[in-house]
Scaffold this motif. Structure first.
Motif, PDB file in Angstrom:
ATOM      1  N   LEU A 146       0.830  -1.205   0.000  1.00  0.00           N
ATOM      2  CA  LEU A 146       0.000   0.000   0.000  1.00  0.00           C
ATOM      3  C   LEU A 146       0.862   1.251   0.000  1.00  0.00           C
ATOM      4  CD1 LEU A 146      -2.687  -1.123   2.608  1.00  0.00           C
ATOM      5  CD2 LEU A 146      -3.064  -0.746   0.176  1.00  0.00           C
ATOM      6  N   LEU A 147       1.936   1.209   0.784  1.00  0.00           N
ATOM      7  CA  LEU A 147       2.862   2.336   0.826  1.00  0.00           C
ATOM      8  C   LEU A 147       3.446   2.599  -0.564  1.00  0.00           C
ATOM      9  CD1 LEU A 147       4.065   4.134   3.156  1.00  0.00           C
ATOM     10  CD2 LEU A 147       6.056   2.631   3.072  1.00  0.00           C
ATOM     11  N   ALA A 148       3.843   1.524  -1.243  1.00  0.00           N
ATOM     12  CA  ALA A 148       4.416   1.669  -2.577  1.00  0.00           C
ATOM     13  C   ALA A 148       3.381   2.157  -3.580  1.00  0.00           C
ATOM     14  CB  ALA A 148       5.006   0.327  -3.025  1.00  0.00           C
ATOM     15  N   TRP A 149       2.130   1.771  -3.391  1.00  0.00           N
ATOM     16  CA  TRP A 149       1.063   2.203  -4.295  1.00  0.00           C
ATOM     17  C   TRP A 149       0.872   3.717  -4.215  1.00  0.00           C
ATOM     18  CZ3 TRP A 149      -4.593  -0.164  -4.191  1.00  0.00           C
ATOM     19  CH2 TRP A 149      -5.237   0.157  -5.386  1.00  0.00           C
TER      20      TRP A 149
ATOM     21  N   MET B 268       0.640  -4.332   9.980  1.00  0.00           N
ATOM     22  CA  MET B 268       0.419  -3.299   8.969  1.00  0.00           C
ATOM     23  C   MET B 268       0.436  -1.895   9.555  1.00  0.00           C
ATOM     24  SD  MET B 268      -2.625  -4.953   6.608  1.00  0.00           S
ATOM     25  CE  MET B 268      -2.833  -3.398   5.708  1.00  0.00           C
ATOM     26  N   ALA B 269       0.289  -1.796  10.871  1.00  0.00           N
ATOM     27  CA  ALA B 269       0.185  -0.479  11.507  1.00  0.00           C
ATOM     28  C   ALA B 269       1.384   0.406  11.197  1.00  0.00           C
ATOM     29  CB  ALA B 269       0.027  -0.643  13.023  1.00  0.00           C
ATOM     30  N   MET B 270       2.573  -0.193  11.156  1.00  0.00           N
ATOM     31  CA  MET B 270       3.766   0.617  10.910  1.00  0.00           C
ATOM     32  C   MET B 270       3.844   1.123   9.468  1.00  0.00           C
ATOM     33  SD  MET B 270       5.221   1.263  13.624  1.00  0.00           S
ATOM     34  CE  MET B 270       5.058   0.759  15.328  1.00  0.00           C
TER      35      MET B 270
ATOM     36  N   SER C  45       1.196   3.709   8.656  1.00  0.00           N
ATOM     37  CA  SER C  45       1.357   4.989   9.358  1.00  0.00           C
ATOM     38  C   SER C  45       2.138   5.996   8.512  1.00  0.00           C
ATOM     39  CB  SER C  45       2.055   4.778  10.699  1.00  0.00           C
ATOM     40  OG  SER C  45       3.419   4.422  10.517  1.00  0.00           O
ATOM     41  N   TRP C  46       2.847   5.498   7.488  1.00  0.00           N
ATOM     42  CA  TRP C  46       3.609   6.372   6.605  1.00  0.00           C
ATOM     43  C   TRP C  46       2.817   6.778   5.360  1.00  0.00           C
ATOM     44  CZ3 TRP C  46       7.960   8.574   8.211  1.00  0.00           C
ATOM     45  CH2 TRP C  46       8.697   7.950   9.236  1.00  0.00           C
ATOM     46  N   LEU C  47       1.593   6.309   5.209  1.00  0.00           N
ATOM     47  CA  LEU C  47       0.795   6.671   4.030  1.00  0.00           C
ATOM     48  C   LEU C  47       0.653   8.185   3.851  1.00  0.00           C
ATOM     49  CD1 LEU C  47      -2.106   4.025   3.988  1.00  0.00           C
ATOM     50  CD2 LEU C  47      -0.054   4.086   2.559  1.00  0.00           C
ATOM     51  N   PRO C  48       0.428   8.958   4.929  1.00  0.00           N
ATOM     52  CA  PRO C  48       0.282  10.405   4.734  1.00  0.00           C
ATOM     53  C   PRO C  48       1.592  11.126   4.444  1.00  0.00           C
ATOM     54  CG  PRO C  48      -0.790   9.660   6.773  1.00  0.00           C
ATOM     55  CD  PRO C  48       0.104   8.566   6.315  1.00  0.00           C
ATOM     56  N   LEU C  49       2.718  10.394   4.363  1.00  0.00           N
ATOM     57  CA  LEU C  49       4.009  11.039   4.158  1.00  0.00           C
ATOM     58  C   LEU C  49       4.713  10.609   2.877  1.00  0.00           C
ATOM     59  CD1 LEU C  49       3.591  10.382   7.419  1.00  0.00           C
ATOM     60  CD2 LEU C  49       5.860  11.390   7.580  1.00  0.00           C
ATOM     61  N   VAL C  50       4.414   9.403   2.387  1.00  0.00           N
ATOM     62  CA  VAL C  50       5.255   8.794   1.361  1.00  0.00           C
ATOM     63  C   VAL C  50       5.328   9.613   0.074  1.00  0.00           C
ATOM     64  CG1 VAL C  50       3.366   7.313   0.546  1.00  0.00           C
ATOM     65  CG2 VAL C  50       5.733   6.649   0.101  1.00  0.00           C
TER      66      VAL C  50
END
Length: 425
Positions: A73-76, A219-221, A224-229
């Motif tokens: 998800l982070l990579a997406w 997945m929490a970690m 948690s970076w979704l709003p920053l990536v």
């Protein structure tokens, strides 16, 4: 590479696509950054929560599955940030409208300030434990140590983010943190070898945590970076490399740290806390010190994104000014507030960003659609609020299903199904 359409009224640099000259991150840059951000003392501590709630094999399976899903998800989101060249604030503006976007942006700033203060507390407590354990220092040095770490953070905020990632993190930070993790892993695997390895591997849990709940915790970690990536991914030279490097590096770091937490708590005395346990390992002082230095990357990442979000709201100040101001505020909060007591509030606040990005992924995850020329996009806003409701309803009435996965699945599916048909040229 598609660019998001921008109206002539937008002049704030935090809301405009990045210039090609600033697209300087290679795959190694992304990998160095996200492996470094994926490593932390907090991640190792959270990994320890999986046992004895679960058996060893089940915990390891949850770690692998949760890490791959969360990092995916982070990579997406990183792909969207790289393709559009927009910051996280810019993506929120595109999907929710320029007026309504201010609400999630403000909430994001609040959570980033809170987590930065919490990171400073983690670094302070780890430093105090090292001083007490190896040099028998005692006394009320907490505020002094906090000021030292906060001062270093302020100095970093005065420097270039691109230079920091391509210079220190890529050339020095990544090798040092890999060596520290490898050393700690070797030390505790050596302890395990003196015990019953078979009993460790086949150990069953007390079933106080279900498999889906464990995946949720893992997945929490990464989520948690979704709003920053996007703030970093937009500097990528191409989205394919950005996605691969972000996904692989963060997944590996998350798997390693969570698994290390499981290993450490499994071979240590039940009454030992994580920091003292790491310090007792041979070479633990140096390894823990390197991890604490790497923790500074996490605090820097939070403050940098908080600065970009603040710049999107008030463009009269420079990014550097915002960064140093926010770093100073975070240091003061770390000194005066009981941050450990506020951790549940920060986790609750973080829950609003999982459905927030579920909607963004549903709307922009395949091919972006042209936003309407309005400050308020009603349907995405409603779906976000419903997603928050799904998150907390699941947490209250069906905790065995987890909260992040149902909320994310609901908002992503509904946003994709209701996506406007018109495409960008």
């Amino acid at each position: 590479m598609k660019k998001m359409a921008q109206t002539d009224t937008i002049s704030n640099t935090a809301l405009l696509p990045i210039q090609n000259a600033d697209r300087v991150f290679t795959g190694y840059s992304h990998a160095s950054l996200w492996f470094s951000l994926g490593v932390g003392l907090l991640v190792i501590q959270v990994g320890a929560y999986l046992v004895p709630a679960m058996g060893t094999q089940e915990a390891m399976m949850a770690i692998v599955v949760g890490s791959l899903l969360g990092a995916g998800l982070l990579a997406w989101v990183a792909q969207i940030g790289c393709d559009t060249g927009l910051t996280s604030a810019g993506l929120i503006h595109q999907v929710y409208g320029s007026g309504f976007a201010k609400l999630p942006i403000v909430l994001n700033i609040v959570q980033l300030v809170g987590w930065t203060a919490f990171e400073l507390v983690i670094m302070r407590d780890g430093t105090l434990a090292m001083l007490e354990h190896h040099w028998a220092w005692s006394g009320n040095f907490a505020w002094v140590v906090t000021l030292v770490w906060g001062g270093i953070l302020m100095l970093l905020m005065a420097s270039s983010m691109l230079g920091l990632v391509r210079g220190f993190v890529s050339k020095w930070g990544l090798p040092l943190v890999v060596m520290s993790l490898a050393w700690l892993s070797w030390q505790f695997l050596s302890v395990l070898s003196t015990q019953d390895v078979g009993a460790f591997w086949h150990k069953s849990g007390d079933h106080s945590m279900g498999f889906l709940s464990a995946i949720d915790l893992v997945m929490a970690m990464p989520v948690s970076w979704l709003p920053l990536v996007a703030d970093y991914a937009r500097h990528g030279q191409n989205s394919r490399t950005t996605v691969k490097a972000t996904w692989a590096a963060y997944a590996l770091a998350n798997i390693w740290c969570y698994a290390l937490g499981v290993l450490v708590v499994s071979v240590s005395a039940p009454d030992m806390d994580m920091v003292n346990t790491l310090l007792l390992a041979q070479g633990g002082l140096l390894a823990l010190g390197l991890i604490l230095v790497d923790e500074l990357d996490n605090a820097y990442g939070d403050v940098y994104s908080a600065s970009l979000n603040s710049l999107s709201l008030w463009g009269e100040w420079s990014l550097k000014t915002w960064g140093m101001l926010i770093a100073g505020v975070c240091t003061a909060l770390a000194i005066v507030l009981p941050m450990h007591s506020l951790e549940p509030f920060l986790l609750m606040l973080s829950s609003v960003f999982i459905p927030l990005y579920g909607v963004i992924l549903g709307r922009m995850g395949s091919q972006p659609t042209a936003p309407q020329a309005t400050p308020f996009h009603l349907l995405p806003a409603l779906l976000w609020l419903l997603g928050i409701g799904v998150f907390h309803v699941c947490a209250q009435f069906a905790p065995e299903w987890g909260s992040a996965i149902p909320s994310l699945a609901f908002t992503l599916a509904m946003s994709w199904l209701t996506k406007p048909a018109k495409k960008l040229a």
